[in-house]
Design a protein around this motif. Structure first.
Motif, mmCIF file in Angstrom:
data_model
loop_
_atom_site.group_PDB
_atom_site.id
_atom_site.type_symbol
_atom_site.label_atom_id
_atom_site.label_comp_id
_atom_site.label_asym_id
_atom_site.label_seq_id
_atom_site.Cartn_x
_atom_site.Cartn_y
_atom_site.Cartn_z
ATOM 1 N N THR A 262 10.811 4.203 -5.969
ATOM 2 C CA THR A 262 9.863 3.972 -4.872
ATOM 3 C C THR A 262 10.370 2.873 -3.951
ATOM 4 N N LEU A 263 10.762 1.750 -4.528
ATOM 5 C CA LEU A 263 11.228 0.621 -3.728
ATOM 6 C C LEU A 263 12.490 0.975 -2.954
ATOM 7 N N GLU A 264 13.390 1.712 -3.608
ATOM 8 C CA GLU A 264 14.618 2.136 -2.923
ATOM 9 C C GLU A 264 14.303 3.108 -1.796
ATOM 10 N N GLU A 265 13.363 4.023 -2.034
ATOM 11 C CA GLU A 265 12.964 4.993 -1.015
ATOM 12 C C GLU A 265 12.371 4.290 0.209
ATOM 13 N N LEU A 266 11.696 3.166 -0.030
ATOM 14 C CA LEU A 266 11.088 2.400 1.057
ATOM 15 C C LEU A 266 12.061 1.356 1.638
ATOM 16 N N ASN A 267 13.332 1.475 1.272
ATOM 17 C CA ASN A 267 14.399 0.618 1.802
ATOM 18 C C ASN A 267 14.209 -0.871 1.521
ATOM 19 N N VAL A 268 13.628 -1.179 0.370
ATOM 20 C CA VAL A 268 13.537 -2.576 -0.045
ATOM 21 C C VAL A 268 14.949 -3.008 -0.448
ATOM 22 N N ALA B 202 0.836 -1.204 0.000
ATOM 23 C CA ALA B 202 0.000 0.000 0.000
ATOM 24 C C ALA B 202 0.870 1.254 0.000
ATOM 25 N N ALA B 203 1.906 1.258 0.824
ATOM 26 C CA ALA B 203 2.812 2.412 0.884
ATOM 27 C C ALA B 203 3.529 2.594 -0.440
ATOM 28 N N ALA B 204 3.972 1.495 -1.028
ATOM 29 C CA ALA B 204 4.703 1.568 -2.298
ATOM 30 C C ALA B 204 3.826 2.151 -3.400
ATOM 31 N N VAL B 205 2.577 1.716 -3.479
ATOM 32 C CA VAL B 205 1.681 2.211 -4.530
ATOM 33 C C VAL B 205 1.411 3.704 -4.339
ATOM 34 N N ASP B 206 1.238 4.148 -3.103
ATOM 35 C CA ASP B 206 1.018 5.577 -2.839
ATOM 36 C C ASP B 206 2.221 6.408 -3.282
ATOM 37 N N VAL B 207 3.401 5.994 -2.877
ATOM 38 C CA VAL B 207 4.627 6.721 -3.242
ATOM 39 C C VAL B 207 4.819 6.681 -4.753
ATOM 40 N N PHE B 208 4.610 5.507 -5.337
ATOM 41 C CA PHE B 208 4.778 5.312 -6.773
ATOM 42 C C PHE B 208 3.907 6.283 -7.575
ATOM 43 N N TYR B 209 2.615 6.361 -7.234
ATOM 44 C CA TYR B 209 1.737 7.237 -8.016
ATOM 45 C C TYR B 209 2.018 8.716 -7.774
#
Length: 127
Positions: free
Chosen positions: A99-105, A21-28
């Motif tokens: 997005t994924l990098e920002e979320l520390n994936v 959910a967080a990833a999709v929000d940041v992504f869009y």
């Protein structure tokens, strides 16, 4: 077989539903602020689009499959008619990576998700 013996899906490794959910929000947020691609979303119900994207990403990363959207070709055909091409696809992938990098994936998981996304290029672009 115990849970420990089973390999966790990318979805689980990323953090499951809250992370998706967080990833999709940041992504869009990134996509809609990008002049290269934002025009494709001008007449789109973004709440509905975000829900579909979350369900799709959940499915392709090995999470619970409840994606009921159109197949990739049918869903993107009107956009291809409007000029959707590799430049736009690459911009989306760029935002997905950021997005994924920002979320520390972790990097190996980012690469797995991007490989899955890249595998959809031909269908998204109706080739």
């Amino acid at each position: 077989m115990s849970t420990a013996a089973q390999e966790k899906s990318v979805y689980e490794q990323i953090g499951g539903e809250p992370a998706m959910a967080a990833a999709v929000d940041v992504f869009y947020r990134k996509v809609l602020s990008d002049d290269r691609i934002s025009h494709f979303f001008e007449d789109v119900d973004m709440e509905r689009q975000s829900a579909k994207q979350k369900a799709f990403l959940t499915m392709v990363t090995g999470g619970p499959s409840n994606y009921t959207g159109k197949d990739m070709r049918a869903g993107h055909a009107p956009l291809v008619k409007r000029g959707l091409n590799d430049v736009h696809f690459d911009a989306v992938v760029e935002h997905l990576r950021a997005t994924l990098e920002e979320l520390n994936v972790p990097a190996p998981l980012v690469e797995q998700v991007l490989a899955i996304a890249g595998g959809a290029r031909a269908d998204v672009l109706n080739r």
